[in-house]
Design a protein around this motif. Structure first.
Motif, PDB file in Angstrom:
ATOM      1  N   ALA A   1       0.852  -1.207   0.000  1.00 27.61           N
ATOM      2  CA  ALA A   1       0.000   0.000   0.000  1.00 27.61           C
ATOM      3  C   ALA A   1       0.884   1.251   0.000  1.00 27.61           C
ATOM      4  CB  ALA A   1      -0.913  -0.014   1.221  1.00 27.61           C
ATOM      5  N   GLY A   2       1.991   1.209   0.724  1.00 28.87           N
ATOM      6  CA  GLY A   2       2.902   2.361   0.767  1.00 28.87           C
ATOM      7  C   GLY A   2       3.467   2.678  -0.605  1.00 28.87           C
ATOM      8  N   ARG A   3       3.836   1.625  -1.364  1.00 35.98           N
ATOM      9  CA  ARG A   3       4.371   1.840  -2.721  1.00 35.98           C
ATOM     10  C   ARG A   3       3.283   2.402  -3.630  1.00 35.98           C
ATOM     11  NH1 ARG A   3       9.259  -0.429  -4.330  1.00 35.98           N
ATOM     12  NH2 ARG A   3       8.552  -0.736  -6.460  1.00 35.98           N
ATOM     13  N   LEU A   4       2.067   1.902  -3.457  1.00 33.74           N
ATOM     14  CA  LEU A   4       0.952   2.383  -4.275  1.00 33.74           C
ATOM     15  C   LEU A   4       0.702   3.860  -3.994  1.00 33.74           C
ATOM     16  CD1 LEU A   4      -1.180   1.448  -6.297  1.00 33.74           C
ATOM     17  CD2 LEU A   4      -2.689   0.957  -4.373  1.00 33.74           C
ATOM     18  N   LEU A   5       0.745   4.215  -2.710  1.00 36.67           N
ATOM     19  CA  LEU A   5       0.510   5.608  -2.317  1.00 36.67           C
ATOM     20  C   LEU A   5       1.603   6.508  -2.904  1.00 36.67           C
ATOM     21  CD1 LEU A   5      -1.283   7.485  -0.606  1.00 36.67           C
ATOM     22  CD2 LEU A   5       0.298   7.114   1.295  1.00 36.67           C
ATOM     23  N   ALA A   6       2.869   6.064  -2.802  1.00 35.75           N
ATOM     24  CA  ALA A   6       3.980   6.861  -3.352  1.00 35.75           C
ATOM     25  C   ALA A   6       3.783   7.071  -4.848  1.00 35.75           C
ATOM     26  CB  ALA A   6       5.311   6.168  -3.067  1.00 35.75           C
ATOM     27  N   ARG A   7       3.268   6.010  -5.483  1.00 30.96           N
ATOM     28  CA  ARG A   7       3.007   6.081  -6.928  1.00 30.96           C
ATOM     29  C   ARG A   7       1.915   7.110  -7.214  1.00 30.96           C
ATOM     30  NH1 ARG A   7       2.280   0.227  -9.689  1.00 30.96           N
ATOM     31  NH2 ARG A   7       1.922   1.009 -11.777  1.00 30.96           N
ATOM     32  N   LEU A   8       0.844   7.046  -6.430  1.00 31.82           N
ATOM     33  CA  LEU A   8      -0.275   7.983  -6.636  1.00 31.82           C
ATOM     34  C   LEU A   8       0.157   9.411  -6.351  1.00 31.82           C
ATOM     35  CD1 LEU A   8      -3.178   5.911  -5.040  1.00 31.82           C
ATOM     36  CD2 LEU A   8      -2.766   6.345  -7.462  1.00 31.82           C
ATOM     37  N   LEU A   9       1.098   9.563  -5.401  1.00 32.67           N
ATOM     38  CA  LEU A   9       1.555  10.911  -5.059  1.00 32.67           C
ATOM     39  C   LEU A   9       2.625  11.415  -6.027  1.00 32.67           C
ATOM     40  CD1 LEU A   9       1.740  10.684  -1.157  1.00 32.67           C
ATOM     41  CD2 LEU A   9       0.086  11.928  -2.540  1.00 32.67           C
ATOM     42  N   GLY A  10       2.951  10.545  -7.003  1.00 28.23           N
ATOM     43  CA  GLY A  10       3.849  11.021  -8.049  1.00 28.23           C
ATOM     44  C   GLY A  10       5.308  10.714  -7.822  1.00 28.23           C
ATOM     45  N   SER A  11       5.629   9.686  -6.980  1.00 26.33           N
ATOM     46  CA  SER A  11       7.030   9.316  -6.820  1.00 26.33           C
ATOM     47  C   SER A  11       7.486   8.578  -8.069  1.00 26.33           C
ATOM     48  CB  SER A  11       7.216   8.419  -5.594  1.00 26.33           C
ATOM     49  OG  SER A  11       8.493   7.828  -5.656  1.00 26.33           O
ATOM     50  N   SER A  12       8.265   9.253  -8.905  1.00 29.86           N
ATOM     51  CA  SER A  12       8.648   8.664 -10.181  1.00 29.86           C
ATOM     52  C   SER A  12       9.644   7.516 -10.003  1.00 29.86           C
ATOM     53  CB  SER A  12       9.245   9.728 -11.083  1.00 29.86           C
ATOM     54  OG  SER A  12      10.218  10.440 -10.370  1.00 29.86           O
ATOM     55  N   ALA A  13      10.300   7.431  -8.833  1.00 34.92           N
ATOM     56  CA  ALA A  13      11.331   6.403  -8.658  1.00 34.92           C
ATOM     57  C   ALA A  13      10.756   4.993  -8.739  1.00 34.92           C
ATOM     58  CB  ALA A  13      12.048   6.594  -7.327  1.00 34.92           C
ATOM     59  N   THR A  14       9.604   4.772  -8.092  1.00 32.18           N
ATOM     60  CA  THR A  14       9.104   3.405  -8.049  1.00 32.18           C
ATOM     61  C   THR A  14       7.968   3.162  -9.042  1.00 32.18           C
ATOM     62  OG1 THR A  14       7.650   4.044  -6.226  1.00 32.18           O
ATOM     63  CG2 THR A  14       9.742   3.037  -5.619  1.00 32.18           C
ATOM     64  N   ALA A  15       7.476   4.233  -9.684  1.00 39.07           N
ATOM     65  CA  ALA A  15       6.278   4.110 -10.518  1.00 39.07           C
ATOM     66  C   ALA A  15       6.438   3.090 -11.643  1.00 39.07           C
ATOM     67  CB  ALA A  15       5.913   5.467 -11.086  1.00 39.07           C
ATOM     68  N   GLY A  16       7.575   3.100 -12.320  1.00 43.88           N
ATOM     69  CA  GLY A  16       7.735   2.231 -13.489  1.00 43.88           C
ATOM     70  C   GLY A  16       8.273   0.855 -13.157  1.00 43.88           C
ATOM     71  N   GLU A  17       8.522   0.579 -11.878  1.00 43.36           N
ATOM     72  CA  GLU A  17       9.128  -0.705 -11.511  1.00 43.36           C
ATOM     73  C   GLU A  17       8.300  -1.385 -10.410  1.00 43.36           C
ATOM     74  OE1 GLU A  17      13.617  -0.323 -11.307  1.00 43.36           O
ATOM     75  OE2 GLU A  17      13.111   1.709 -11.934  1.00 43.36           O
ATOM     76  N   PRO A  18       7.170  -1.964 -10.800  1.00 45.67           N
ATOM     77  CA  PRO A  18       6.305  -2.598  -9.796  1.00 45.67           C
ATOM     78  C   PRO A  18       6.914  -3.894  -9.252  1.00 45.67           C
ATOM     79  CG  PRO A  18       5.487  -3.032 -12.006  1.00 45.67           C
ATOM     80  CD  PRO A  18       6.654  -2.107 -12.168  1.00 45.67           C
ATOM     81  N   TRP A  19       6.497  -4.242  -8.036  1.00 48.77           N
ATOM     82  CA  TRP A  19       6.903  -5.539  -7.479  1.00 48.77           C
ATOM     83  C   TRP A  19       6.143  -6.647  -8.199  1.00 48.77           C
ATOM     84  CZ3 TRP A  19       6.681  -4.322  -1.500  1.00 48.77           C
ATOM     85  CH2 TRP A  19       7.873  -3.670  -1.138  1.00 48.77           C
TER      86      TRP A  19
END
Ligand SMILES: C[S@@+](CC[C@H](N)C(=O)[O-])C[C@H]1O[C@@H](n2cnc3c(N)ncnc32)[C@H](O)[C@@H]1O
Length: 292
Positions: free
Chosen positions: A220-238
């Motif tokens: 959920a934390g990674r999803l939230l970072a993605r929604l908030l626009g964290s470009s670092a993890t957006a393109g590299e899902p688990w």
């Protein structure tokens, strides 16, 4: 863009920022990475400097990036301590780093003076690293006996053939390091990589593998970072998460015997500062497995 043409890994930059932020701040005496900051571009250093100074930026996007680097510093501090100590305990003439990203061990661990290092990574990430090394000031000096860059896309290329071409000796003991990569591979890609590496694993070899366990809070934390626009993890899902039991069964299937498997939260608790990012630490583990 095809799989093979994809962009250089952004998560590799994030973990490098984490190590640069942790250098001299976290676990002094057990963790140091003075090389990491030299691989970062000026704009990537800004967040690192803010985290080191403890001065969060204004604006939600900058603040999200700041929090990512701060959390990452704590996780990679513990992860690096666990891995460096495992590597120091098992010196081998060959070290293969799978998905090396901006790993700095070949330039910072004096214990590798009699070790040849193969840095295996996706071609795009490896090109990016070599450009950063070329631009770094002062230029990092390799402490390992040699460093050989070996481009491989685990989703498409043969690891064995690439290592053959790069001079890796399958008959001599090898330490394999697989840090921060397993979650980005599907279960089939994890198995294919294990199959290829165990086919070149002589007696006396070791695999040090960092993996993520299933954690609804971390996901959920990674999803939230993605929604908030964290470009670092957006393109590299688990893509694959493993319980310790599943990881032990997997490694056993490939003829490897797990000798330790430590949670990063437990490692972080030995480092002197009470851990803050418990969810991220709690889902990360480092297992060490020996060849039969
Ligand atoms: C989070 S970074 C970790 C980098 C480094 N091991 C570390 O811990 O600092 C993930 C790395 O996995 C690599 N990777 C992900 N998928 C890959 C693939 N299909 N083939 C090769 N490398 C891959 C990326 O290029 C990147 O360097």
């Amino acid at each position: 863009m095809s799989e093979n043409e994809r962009a250089a890994s952004r998560t590799a930059v994030l973990v490098c920022q984490g190590r640069a932020a942790a250098d001299g701040r976290t676990a002094v005496g057990r963790f140091a990475d003075p090389v990491a900051v030299r691989l970062l571009r000026a704009e990537e250093r800004v967040r690192v400097d803010e985290v080191r100074a403890g001065t969060p930026p204004r604006g939600w996007q900058a603040r999200t990036a700041y929090e990512s680097v701060r959390a990452c510093a704590e996780v990679v501090g513990a992860r690096t301590v666990a891995i460096d100590e495992a590597l120091r305990a098992r010196p081998a003439g060959q070290l293969v780093i799978l998905g090396a990203g901006l790993d700095t061990r070949a330039w910072r661990l004096a214990e590798l003076a009699r070790t040849d290092v193969w840095e295996v990574d996706h071609p795009a990430s490896q090109r990016d690293k070599r450009a950063r090394l070329g631009a770094a000031e002062p230029a990092p000096v390799a402490l390992a006996r040699s460093v050989r860059f070996t481009p491989v896309d685990f989703a498409a290329d043969g690891l064995g053939a690439a290592l053959d071409a790069a001079g890796h000796d399958p008959a001599a003991p090898t330490t394999w390091l697989w840090e921060g990569v397993v979650p980005y591979l599907t279960r089939d890609q994890v198995r294919a990589t294990l199959r290829a590496l165990t086919a070149r694993t002589a007696p006396g070899s070791t695999l040090v593998v960092n993996y993520q366990t299933p954690s609804p809070k971390a996901t959920a934390g990674r999803l939230l970072a993605r929604l908030l626009g964290s470009s670092a993890t957006a393109g590299e899902p688990w893509l694959s998460l493993w319980t310790p039991r599943q990881m032990a069964a997997l490694l056993t299937e490939y003829g490897l015997r797990v000798t330790s498997d430590d949670g990063l939260l437990a490692v972080a608790r030995t480092l002197g500062t009470p851990p803050r990012h418990r969810t991220s630490l709690d889902s990360g583990r480092v297992a060490v497995a020996e060849s039969g």
